[in-house]
Design a protein around this motif. Structure first.
Motif, mmCIF file in Angstrom:
data_model
loop_
_atom_site.group_PDB
_atom_site.id
_atom_site.type_symbol
_atom_site.label_atom_id
_atom_site.label_comp_id
_atom_site.label_asym_id
_atom_site.label_seq_id
_atom_site.Cartn_x
_atom_site.Cartn_y
_atom_site.Cartn_z
ATOM 1 N N LYS A 178 -8.576 14.480 -73.651
ATOM 2 C CA LYS A 178 -7.623 15.432 -73.081
ATOM 3 C C LYS A 178 -8.322 16.706 -72.652
ATOM 4 C CE LYS A 178 -3.458 13.877 -75.485
ATOM 5 N NZ LYS A 178 -2.394 14.246 -76.455
ATOM 6 N N GLU A 179 -9.314 17.150 -73.515
ATOM 7 C CA GLU A 179 -10.059 18.354 -73.161
ATOM 8 C C GLU A 179 -10.862 18.118 -71.878
ATOM 9 O OE1 GLU A 179 -11.494 22.262 -73.509
ATOM 10 O OE2 GLU A 179 -9.804 21.209 -74.408
ATOM 11 N N ALA A 180 -11.518 16.912 -71.832
ATOM 12 C CA ALA A 180 -12.271 16.576 -70.620
ATOM 13 C C ALA A 180 -11.317 16.464 -69.428
ATOM 14 C CB ALA A 180 -13.032 15.265 -70.823
ATOM 15 N N GLU A 181 -10.152 15.825 -69.695
ATOM 16 C CA GLU A 181 -9.157 15.695 -68.626
ATOM 17 C C GLU A 181 -8.652 17.061 -68.192
ATOM 18 O OE1 GLU A 181 -6.664 13.576 -65.964
ATOM 19 O OE2 GLU A 181 -8.445 13.029 -67.122
ATOM 20 N N ARG A 182 -8.439 17.958 -69.211
ATOM 21 C CA ARG A 182 -7.984 19.313 -68.877
ATOM 22 C C ARG A 182 -9.047 20.052 -68.068
ATOM 23 N NH1 ARG A 182 -8.797 24.247 -70.369
ATOM 24 N NH2 ARG A 182 -10.307 23.646 -71.965
ATOM 25 N N LYS A 183 -10.316 19.919 -68.548
ATOM 26 C CA LYS A 183 -11.394 20.587 -67.824
ATOM 27 C C LYS A 183 -11.558 19.996 -66.422
ATOM 28 C CE LYS A 183 -14.101 22.044 -71.832
ATOM 29 N NZ LYS A 183 -15.391 21.919 -72.551
ATOM 30 N N ARG A 184 -11.431 18.615 -66.412
ATOM 31 C CA ARG A 184 -11.535 17.973 -65.097
ATOM 32 C C ARG A 184 -10.430 18.446 -64.172
ATOM 33 N NH1 ARG A 184 -9.246 14.062 -62.443
ATOM 34 N NH2 ARG A 184 -7.871 13.529 -64.193
ATOM 35 N N LYS A 185 -9.205 18.449 -64.718
ATOM 36 C CA LYS A 185 -8.078 18.905 -63.899
ATOM 37 C C LYS A 185 -8.225 20.378 -63.543
ATOM 38 C CE LYS A 185 -4.609 15.594 -65.495
ATOM 39 N NZ LYS A 185 -3.298 15.441 -66.172
ATOM 40 N N GLU A 188 -10.840 20.423 -61.046
ATOM 41 C CA GLU A 188 -10.253 19.934 -59.804
ATOM 42 C C GLU A 188 -9.285 20.950 -59.236
ATOM 43 O OE1 GLU A 188 -8.459 16.227 -60.657
ATOM 44 O OE2 GLU A 188 -10.339 15.085 -60.676
ATOM 45 N N ALA A 189 -8.503 21.592 -60.155
ATOM 46 C CA ALA A 189 -7.559 22.610 -59.680
ATOM 47 C C ALA A 189 -8.315 23.786 -59.061
ATOM 48 C CB ALA A 189 -6.686 23.078 -60.839
ATOM 49 N N LYS A 190 -9.402 24.181 -59.768
ATOM 50 C CA LYS A 190 -10.210 25.279 -59.216
ATOM 51 C C LYS A 190 -10.821 24.876 -57.876
ATOM 52 C CE LYS A 190 -11.440 27.586 -63.545
ATOM 53 N NZ LYS A 190 -12.559 27.961 -64.442
ATOM 54 N N GLU A 191 -11.378 23.635 -57.905
ATOM 55 C CA GLU A 191 -11.980 23.165 -56.648
ATOM 56 C C GLU A 191 -10.917 23.039 -55.569
ATOM 57 O OE1 GLU A 191 -13.858 19.545 -57.666
ATOM 58 O OE2 GLU A 191 -15.617 20.481 -58.602
ATOM 59 N N ARG A 192 -9.744 22.494 -55.989
ATOM 60 C CA ARG A 192 -8.663 22.356 -55.009
ATOM 61 C C ARG A 192 -8.178 23.724 -54.551
ATOM 62 N NH1 ARG A 192 -6.091 19.056 -57.683
ATOM 63 N NH2 ARG A 192 -4.624 20.445 -58.754
ATOM 64 N N ALA A 193 -8.081 24.656 -55.544
ATOM 65 C CA ALA A 193 -7.664 26.012 -55.190
ATOM 66 C C ALA A 193 -8.689 26.650 -54.257
ATOM 67 C CB ALA A 193 -7.478 26.852 -56.452
ATOM 68 N N GLU A 194 -9.975 26.393 -54.631
ATOM 69 C CA GLU A 194 -11.032 26.943 -53.786
ATOM 70 C C GLU A 194 -10.989 26.303 -52.397
ATOM 71 O OE1 GLU A 194 -14.274 29.317 -52.701
ATOM 72 O OE2 GLU A 194 -12.812 29.417 -54.316
ATOM 73 N N GLN A 195 -10.792 24.955 -52.410
ATOM 74 C CA GLN A 195 -10.682 24.282 -51.111
ATOM 75 C C GLN A 195 -9.469 24.767 -50.341
ATOM 76 O OE1 GLN A 195 -10.589 20.131 -52.036
ATOM 77 N NE2 GLN A 195 -12.788 20.000 -52.518
ATOM 78 N N GLU A 196 -8.355 24.928 -51.097
ATOM 79 C CA GLU A 196 -7.144 25.435 -50.427
ATOM 80 C C GLU A 196 -7.367 26.856 -49.931
ATOM 81 O OE1 GLU A 196 -4.033 25.037 -53.254
ATOM 82 O OE2 GLU A 196 -3.823 22.853 -53.014
#
Length: 310
Positions: A178-185, A188-196
């Motif tokens: 879950k921690e890895a999933e949270r960090k991954r998400k 991903e959210a940061k990357e997605r936010a950055e991409q957005e």
């Protein structure tokens, strides 16, 4: 037993003495009673002689009987003595045998008692050993049961500990997942936010560029139509060099989408030129406008400066 034999022996001697006295001192001369016989005619003298002869025979017979009796008695006494001696010897042997048997019995009794005592001791020892064996067996079974119980408890505890460990590991793995999933998400959210953000920035930049280009295009279009409108005004403007040369007038023109002039408001500038320009606009009635709604929106109320050309 000795007293009994002594009494019998005394009685035997007394009887023998009494018999001897009778034989020695008894009167055997009396004439025995004749046996009755039938009456006969007998010569008295001859009869007396016959009776005396018979009597003597009878006496001799009695004497002989007494002698035979004494001999027989003596023999009987000897036999009795021999029998008594034999009986005594036999009794002695019997007593010795009985004593021997009694000694053997006593010895066997002692041996039996010893054997019984030894058997009892052996039995007691065997019972004690059996009791000890049973106690040890019971202790062993108890120990085995306790060991089995302890082993079962240990196995249950180990199983519970293993299960708890596996559960902890599973929970830890789940937590890490879950921690890895949270960090991954989160990544991903940061990357997605950055991409957005980058996309938005790019879109904004592109939009700004398009808007800038559009504005430039619109301004160019507006300026083009302003130039066309000015040309239209110049064609319909009645000029007077003496009064208008070097003069200007600022006008605000309201237009319909078709280019129809709905209103003209003079602003700063020469009043005569402003009136002449106003008249020229109404004379044209319709001015050139863009078909582009966005461009027209900025042209629906347009301000421009009119300078007469000579």
């Amino acid at each position: 037993m000795n007293l009994k034999y002594g009494v019998a022996w005394s009685l035997s001697i007394a009887l023998h003495l009494a018999l001897a006295l009778v034989l020695l001192f008894g009167d055997f001369t009396s004439t025995p009673k004749p046996t009755p016989v039938p009456a006969a005619v007998v010569d008295p003298i001859k009869a007396v002689a016959v009776d005396k002869s018979k009597l003597q025979q009878q006496v001799n017979k009695l004497k002989k009987q007494k002698s035979d009796a004494r001999a027989a008695e003596a023999k009987r006494l000897r036999e009795l003595e021999e029998k008594a001696a034999a009986a005594k010897k036999k009794r002695s042997r019997e007593e010795a045998r009985i004593k021997k048997l009694e000694d053997q019995r006593k010895r066997k009794e002692v041996e039996k008692q010893k054997a019984d005592k030894a058997a009892a001791a052996a039995k007691a020892k065997a019972d004690a050993a059996d009791k000890a064996r049973k106690r040890k067996e019971a202790e062993r079974k108890k120990a085995e049961k306790a060991a089995a119980t302890a082993k079962a408890k240990r196995l249950r505890e180990e199983a519970a500990a293993k299960k708890a460990k596996e559960l902890r590991q599973k929970q830890e793995a789940e937590r890490k997942r879950k921690e890895a999933e949270r960090k991954r998400k989160e990544k991903e959210a940061k990357e997605r936010a950055e991409q957005e953000r980058l996309l938005e920035q790019q879109l904004a930049e592109e939009m700004a560029a398009r808007q800038q280009a559009r504005m430039q295009q619109q301004m160019s279009e507006i300026n083009r139509f302003k130039a066309l409108i000015k040309q239209t005004i110049q064609r319909n403007l009645i000029t007077d060099r003496s009064t208008m040369e070097g003069k200007s007038c600022k006008l605000t023109i309201s237009l319909a989408p078709s280019g129809f002039v709905t209103n003209v408001v003079p602003g700063q500038g020469d009043r005569i030129l402003c009136e002449a320009a106003k008249t020229a606009i109404y004379k044209a009635a319709t001015l050139p406008v863009s078909k582009d709604p966005e461009v027209f929106k900025q042209m629906s109320s347009i301000s421009l400066t009119v300078e007469p050309e000579f």
